[in-house]
Design a protein around this motif. Structure first.
Motif, PDB file in Angstrom:
ATOM      1  N   GLU A 153      -5.933   7.517   3.222  1.00 55.24           N
ATOM      2  CA  GLU A 153      -7.030   6.301   3.741  1.00 55.24           C
ATOM      3  C   GLU A 153      -7.241   5.270   2.733  1.00 55.24           C
ATOM      4  O   GLU A 153      -8.120   4.584   2.894  1.00 55.24           O
ATOM      5  N   VAL A 154      -6.005   4.980   1.688  1.00 58.82           N
ATOM      6  CA  VAL A 154      -5.967   3.759   0.959  1.00 58.82           C
ATOM      7  C   VAL A 154      -5.222   2.657   1.649  1.00 58.82           C
ATOM      8  O   VAL A 154      -4.070   3.056   1.933  1.00 58.82           O
ATOM      9  N   PRO A 155      -5.774   1.559   2.100  1.00 57.54           N
ATOM     10  CA  PRO A 155      -4.872   0.610   2.577  1.00 57.54           C
ATOM     11  C   PRO A 155      -3.614   0.207   1.932  1.00 57.54           C
ATOM     12  O   PRO A 155      -3.797  -0.072   0.685  1.00 57.54           O
ATOM     13  N   MET A 156      -2.638   0.296   2.435  1.00 54.53           N
ATOM     14  CA  MET A 156      -1.379   0.035   1.582  1.00 54.53           C
ATOM     15  C   MET A 156      -0.611  -1.445   1.909  1.00 54.53           C
ATOM     16  O   MET A 156       0.216  -1.487   2.768  1.00 54.53           O
ATOM     17  N   MET A 157      -1.486  -2.344   1.632  1.00 55.08           N
ATOM     18  CA  MET A 157      -0.954  -3.755   1.633  1.00 55.08           C
ATOM     19  C   MET A 157      -0.003  -3.891   0.406  1.00 55.08           C
ATOM     20  O   MET A 157       0.609  -4.950   0.496  1.00 55.08           O
ATOM     21  N   GLN A 158      -0.085  -3.196  -0.547  1.00 54.17           N
ATOM     22  CA  GLN A 158       0.777  -3.319  -1.761  1.00 54.17           C
ATOM     23  C   GLN A 158       1.463  -2.034  -1.861  1.00 54.17           C
ATOM     24  O   GLN A 158       1.405  -1.305  -1.134  1.00 54.17           O
ATOM     25  N   SER A 159       2.412  -2.110  -3.043  1.00 51.28           N
ATOM     26  CA  SER A 159       3.130  -1.198  -3.463  1.00 51.28           C
ATOM     27  C   SER A 159       2.319  -0.142  -4.107  1.00 51.28           C
ATOM     28  O   SER A 159       1.105  -0.326  -4.714  1.00 51.28           O
ATOM     29  N   THR A 160       2.999   1.062  -4.360  1.00 51.44           N
ATOM     30  CA  THR A 160       2.222   2.089  -5.205  1.00 51.44           C
ATOM     31  C   THR A 160       3.240   2.960  -5.854  1.00 51.44           C
ATOM     32  O   THR A 160       4.229   2.876  -5.781  1.00 51.44           O
ATOM     33  N   HIS A 161       2.664   3.987  -6.751  1.00 48.55           N
ATOM     34  CA  HIS A 161       3.437   5.220  -7.308  1.00 48.55           C
ATOM     35  C   HIS A 161       3.131   6.561  -6.741  1.00 48.55           C
ATOM     36  O   HIS A 161       1.815   6.679  -6.525  1.00 48.55           O
ATOM     37  N   LEU A 162       4.112   7.225  -6.488  1.00 49.39           N
ATOM     38  CA  LEU A 162       3.824   8.651  -6.010  1.00 49.39           C
ATOM     39  C   LEU A 162       4.312   9.641  -6.936  1.00 49.39           C
ATOM     40  O   LEU A 162       5.021   9.265  -7.921  1.00 49.39           O
ATOM     41  N   GLU A 163       3.578  10.819  -7.042  1.00 46.39           N
ATOM     42  CA  GLU A 163       3.894  11.688  -8.005  1.00 46.39           C
ATOM     43  C   GLU A 163       4.800  13.026  -7.409  1.00 46.39           C
ATOM     44  O   GLU A 163       4.714  13.180  -6.208  1.00 46.39           O
ATOM     45  N   TYR A 164       5.919  13.242  -8.153  1.00 43.53           N
ATOM     46  CA  TYR A 164       6.582  14.480  -7.765  1.00 43.53           C
ATOM     47  C   TYR A 164       5.997  15.644  -7.339  1.00 43.53           C
ATOM     48  O   TYR A 164       4.774  16.084  -8.137  1.00 43.53           O
ATOM     49  N   GLY A 165       6.318  16.332  -6.286  1.00 43.82           N
ATOM     50  CA  GLY A 165       5.584  17.802  -6.056  1.00 43.82           C
ATOM     51  C   GLY A 165       4.306  17.508  -5.433  1.00 43.82           C
ATOM     52  O   GLY A 165       3.754  18.489  -5.232  1.00 43.82           O
ATOM     53  N   ARG A 166       3.718  16.269  -5.025  1.00 46.66           N
ATOM     54  CA  ARG A 166       2.441  16.431  -4.620  1.00 46.66           C
ATOM     55  C   ARG A 166       2.476  15.814  -3.126  1.00 46.66           C
ATOM     56  O   ARG A 166       3.784  15.464  -2.551  1.00 46.66           O
ATOM     57  N   GLU A 167       1.560  15.795  -2.375  1.00 46.23           N
ATOM     58  CA  GLU A 167       1.430  15.441  -1.148  1.00 46.23           C
ATOM     59  C   GLU A 167       0.359  14.367  -0.641  1.00 46.23           C
ATOM     60  O   GLU A 167      -0.573  14.194  -1.558  1.00 46.23           O
ATOM     61  N   TYR A 168       0.814  13.831   0.350  1.00 44.34           N
ATOM     62  CA  TYR A 168      -0.135  12.575   0.689  1.00 44.34           C
ATOM     63  C   TYR A 168      -0.057  12.808   2.299  1.00 44.34           C
ATOM     64  O   TYR A 168       0.859  12.915   3.053  1.00 44.34           O
ATOM     65  N   GLU A 169      -1.357  12.194   2.834  1.00 48.28           N
ATOM     66  CA  GLU A 169      -1.270  11.901   3.854  1.00 48.28           C
ATOM     67  C   GLU A 169      -1.320  10.269   4.492  1.00 48.28           C
ATOM     68  O   GLU A 169      -1.578   9.563   3.555  1.00 48.28           O
ATOM     69  N   PHE A 170      -0.374  10.127   5.565  1.00 51.07           N
ATOM     70  CA  PHE A 170      -0.201   8.701   5.836  1.00 51.07           C
ATOM     71  C   PHE A 170      -0.621   8.615   7.308  1.00 51.07           C
ATOM     72  O   PHE A 170      -0.653   9.314   8.171  1.00 51.07           O
TER      73      PHE A 170
END
Length: 414
Positions: free
Chosen positions: A100-117
């Motif tokens: 639920e974070v607007p992704m107008m920019q790049s980001t960093h993701l963590e190993y072994g974790r999950e995200y909803e898109f």
């Protein structure tokens, strides 16, 4: 004779051109298996529609699991950008969200974790298009999620993209906004460039004569005072044009914002306190049977008995047909080419009680290992697989675990 062969080959290629099939999808099958199996795992992916009209919107949503056993020999996961993969600008991306974070920019993701898109896109070009969620990774390129064919109907000329800027300016159609001005500016610079070239080619001597003059060090004689005056005048015209363009643009649009190059922080989803721990014991890929056979030690740390319902790797899903909860996880209209017909065989396929550790054998057999070109992982130096396992209890609650390990090829039939 050589020229005759070349002519004949050209004629044959031209004659065969109408019969060459067009390329479909995006060549995701050409990506190395370790990229597809041990980087980003996409699941619960849904598309809001199979058929839309021009100007209609579709929504692609699901979950993204960043694998713990990320291939360290290739690159480090630093900067990523959530995107939509399609065959060209056939859709216009309206909005993207990660947790639920607007992704107008790049980001960093963590190993072994999950995200909803969630990705919202607007249909722009009629046709049949293969649409994926996609993760652009710095230094690695795109990592594609599962793709589905979306039919877009209507006329391309009907497409409009209205927009209201932050300072209240209403743009009726971003597709054609200020297009005339853009064309005029380009035409101005093209005419200026052609005039400059025409000046130097006026009554010009042959190229060979100029080449000889340069070789003899007489290049200064090739430039007259008129040439120097025209060159100085062109410098003045260019500087004036650039300054005028900057001043006029700033006066017309006094509030502007630069393209954003920062990064936004996205926290991963909270981990599920109830876990099923999976440890690989043995992995064999039966080449004649096109079957991945795994021996796993499974420890159930959830409060309820669980059974293995699904094995998914590289967007390819092997589902246990004997488990209704797992079969219910296949949404209607999910791409058939991403679901193995033979399913998943689990031995023993009995519920694992809470707190118990049990050794099970898992067989994922299907021709898709070859058609998806995943069997080529046997040619990699580490020959390792990576997958997600989905366990279900009697109430249908799902627990997701990851597993990875070496897979030794067996070239003899059982």
């Amino acid at each position: 004779m050589r020229h005759v062969r070349s002519v004949l080959l050209t004629i044959l290629l031209a004659a065969a051109w109408p019969f060459v099939p067009s390329a479909a999808a995006h060549g995701e099958r050409n990506q190395e298996p370790f990229l597809r199996m041990r980087t980003a795992h996409w699941y619960d992916v849904t598309w809001s529609a199979d058929t839309v009209k021009v100007n209609d919107e579709i929504e692609v949503r699901g979950r993204l699991h960043i694998f713990s056993d990320w291939p360290k020999h290739l690159f480090e996961l630093r900067t990523v950008y959530l995107n939509l993969g399609s065959n060209g600008p056939v859709f216009v991306k309206v909005a993207t969200y990660l947790n639920e974070v607007p992704m107008m920019q790049s980001t960093h993701l963590e190993y072994g974790r999950e995200y909803e898109f969630r990705i919202v896109a607007k249909a722009r070009t009629p046709g049949r298009h293969h649409v994926h969620p996609m993760l652009n990774v710095e230094s690695a390129g795109p990592l594609l999620g599962p793709g589905k064919w979306i039919e877009v109907t209507g006329n391309a000329s009907d497409f409009v993209m209205p927009l209201k800027t932050l300072d209240g300016i209403t743009i009726p159609n971003l597709e054609t906004w200020q297009l005339g001005h853009v064309l005029r500016v380009h035409a101005y610079w093209i005419v200026l460039a052609l005039a400059w070239l025409a000046w130097w080619f006026r009554g010009a001597p042959p190229l060979l004569e100029r080449f000889r003059a340069l070789r003899r060090g007489h290049e200064a004689k090739r430039v007259s005072n008129a040439d120097r005056m025209v060159g100085a005048g062109l410098v003045v015209v260019v500087l004036f044009s650039v300054a005028y363009g900057m001043v006029s643009t700033n006066s017309r649009y006094p509030r502007t914002s630069a393209l954003q190059g920062g990064r936004v922080r996205v926290d991963p989803l909270d981990p599920d306190p109830d876990q099923v721990i999976v440890r690989p014991v043995k992995g064999v890929y039966q080449v004649p049977g096109r079957s991945l056979q795994l021996t796993l030690k499974v420890t159930n740390r959830t409060p309820n008995p669980v059974r293995l319902g699904e094995f998914t790797a590289a967007n390819l899903r092997f589902v246990n047909h004997d488990l209704p909860a797992a079969m219910a996880g296949l949404p209607k209209g999910y791409p058939d080419d991403l679901v193995a017909r033979s399913g998943l065989v689990v031995t023993p396929d009995e519920p694992i009680p809470p707190g118990e550790m049990r050794e099970i054998k898992v067989e994922a057999a299907d021709s898709a290992w070859e058609t998806e070109r995943l069997a080529s992982l046997m040619g990699n130096p580490d020959s390792s697989y990576g997958a997600l396992l989905f366990f279900f209890d009697a109430q249908g609650k799902r627990t997701v675990s990851e597993v990875s390990g070496p897979a030794i090829p067996n070239f003899t039939a059982l």
